[in-house]
Design an enzyme around this catalytic site. Sequence first.
Site, PDB file in Angstrom:
ATOM      1  N   ARG A  36       0.788  -1.226   0.000  1.00 43.27           N
ATOM      2  CA  ARG A  36       0.000   0.000   0.000  1.00 43.27           C
ATOM      3  C   ARG A  36       0.820   1.277   0.000  1.00 43.27           C
ATOM      4  O   ARG A  36       0.580   2.181  -0.806  1.00 43.27           O
ATOM      5  CB  ARG A  36      -0.932   0.058   1.234  1.00 43.27           C
ATOM      6  N   THR A  37       1.785   1.364   0.910  1.00 47.56           N
ATOM      7  CA  THR A  37       2.487   2.638   1.063  1.00 47.56           C
ATOM      8  C   THR A  37       3.250   2.971  -0.215  1.00 47.56           C
ATOM      9  O   THR A  37       3.146   4.075  -0.755  1.00 47.56           O
ATOM     10  CB  THR A  37       3.444   2.566   2.277  1.00 47.56           C
TER      11      THR A  37
ATOM     12  N   ARG B  20      11.363   3.588   3.434  1.00 46.90           N
ATOM     13  CA  ARG B  20      10.936   2.587   4.424  1.00 46.90           C
ATOM     14  C   ARG B  20      12.157   1.758   4.772  1.00 46.90           C
ATOM     15  O   ARG B  20      12.892   1.311   3.900  1.00 46.90           O
ATOM     16  CB  ARG B  20       9.835   1.685   3.879  1.00 46.90           C
TER      17      ARG B  20
ATOM     18  N   LYS C 191      26.591  -4.298  -2.280  1.00 47.31           N
ATOM     19  CA  LYS C 191      28.054  -4.189  -2.471  1.00 47.31           C
ATOM     20  C   LYS C 191      28.697  -3.453  -1.299  1.00 47.31           C
ATOM     21  O   LYS C 191      29.873  -3.132  -1.331  1.00 47.31           O
ATOM     22  CB  LYS C 191      28.354  -3.415  -3.767  1.00 47.31           C
TER      23      LYS C 191
ATOM     24  N   HIS D 221       5.043   5.703  11.540  1.00 38.69           N
ATOM     25  CA  HIS D 221       4.534   5.621  10.158  1.00 38.69           C
ATOM     26  C   HIS D 221       3.570   6.802   9.993  1.00 38.69           C
ATOM     27  O   HIS D 221       2.355   6.636   9.931  1.00 38.69           O
ATOM     28  CB  HIS D 221       3.824   4.279   9.969  1.00 38.69           C
TER      29      HIS D 221
HETATM   30  N1   CP Z   1      -0.235   0.035   5.802  1.00 41.79           N
HETATM   31  C1   CP Z   1       0.972  -0.282   5.289  1.00 41.79           C
HETATM   32  O1   CP Z   1       2.016   0.294   5.654  1.00 41.79           O
HETATM   33  O2   CP Z   1       0.937  -1.263   4.329  1.00 41.79           O
HETATM   34  P1   CP Z   1       2.176  -1.754   3.474  1.00 41.79           P
HETATM   35  O3   CP Z   1       3.144  -2.444   4.430  1.00 41.79           O
HETATM   36  O4   CP Z   1       1.640  -2.680   2.440  1.00 41.79           O
HETATM   37  O5   CP Z   1       2.838  -0.539   2.876  1.00 41.79           O
END
Ligand code: CP
Length: 310
Positions: A58-59, A108, A87, A136
């Site tokens: 999603r993100t 991320r 590397k 998040h």
């Molecule tokens: N809600 C969320 O962070 O989903 P993903 O891990 O799929 O990005």
Amino acid sequence: MVVNHQKDIISIKDLSKKDIDYILKVAEKMEPIARSKKRSTVLGGKMLGMLFYEPSTRTRISFETAMKRLGGSTIGFLEAGVSSATKGENLHDTAKIISEYADAIVIRHNMEGAARYVADSVDVPVINAGDGAGQHPTQTLLDLYTMKRIVGKTKDLHVSLVGDLKYGRTVHSLAYALAMFGVDMSFISPRELRMPKDVLHDLSKLGVSVEETENINSVLDKSDVLYVTRIQKERFPDPEEYSKIKDAYMIDLKLLKGTDLIVMHPLPRVNEIAYEVDNTPYGRYFEQAFYGVPVRMAILDLLIKNSEEI
Ligand code: CP
């Protein structure tokens, strides 16, 4: 507003209530574009760098969708294994290089603090798309937007956070934001997965009192929102500990019957919400995932351009 004093979004604590309200307002303007009912090229010629060291559906895809719906483009990698990290290149150098190519970076990472480290290393805006068990913040913004759109408000609510409150970065960010909005909260988790002490301490300093319990039945009647999270296998140091508590909560229609709440979940789900909930007025997690697009469009526009010409 956010962009006048704040180039990065690393923690929800980086934003004031006023900033959040403004982002949610801009997201409303973005919704017709996100739904393909209106076109925009407001970020035409702009590039978003995506550094994904941890898996995401999603993100990552909603950031990509948001950028492209606004006429921009994306570059980057979806896993560290295809980057020069294999590397031996360090995070600083990788981020520095991407900042030479892109107008903003979304990162991320499995390490808490990685996004802040990148923000301190580069000159372009950095957005934290999840750092280990840390924060998040853009998920929280879309969570608040979901409450605004579905329940009609982001205050005078009772929100119950359920599941993995120890490792769940979504609930850490959300708890701070709900405190800012004066929302009443209950925390429901197995004893081993209670909300971290530092978050509880910060909430108490903000004058927010929170009920903690292992018993989900005790909060249902007073809740407007049941915010369910996955027990995160990948964060457990001991797999046996995970096995013992992995099925701690199951949200099904029998549990929800007679309540007047909505069920939200940042997704992915594993076993914690029965599929029978999906197509009922309770289950709102797929709409919630859609709202990631207009909210991230608003964030990208504000951080990259602040055009207001949507
Ligand atoms: N809600 C969320 O962070 O989903 P993903 O891990 O799929 O990005």
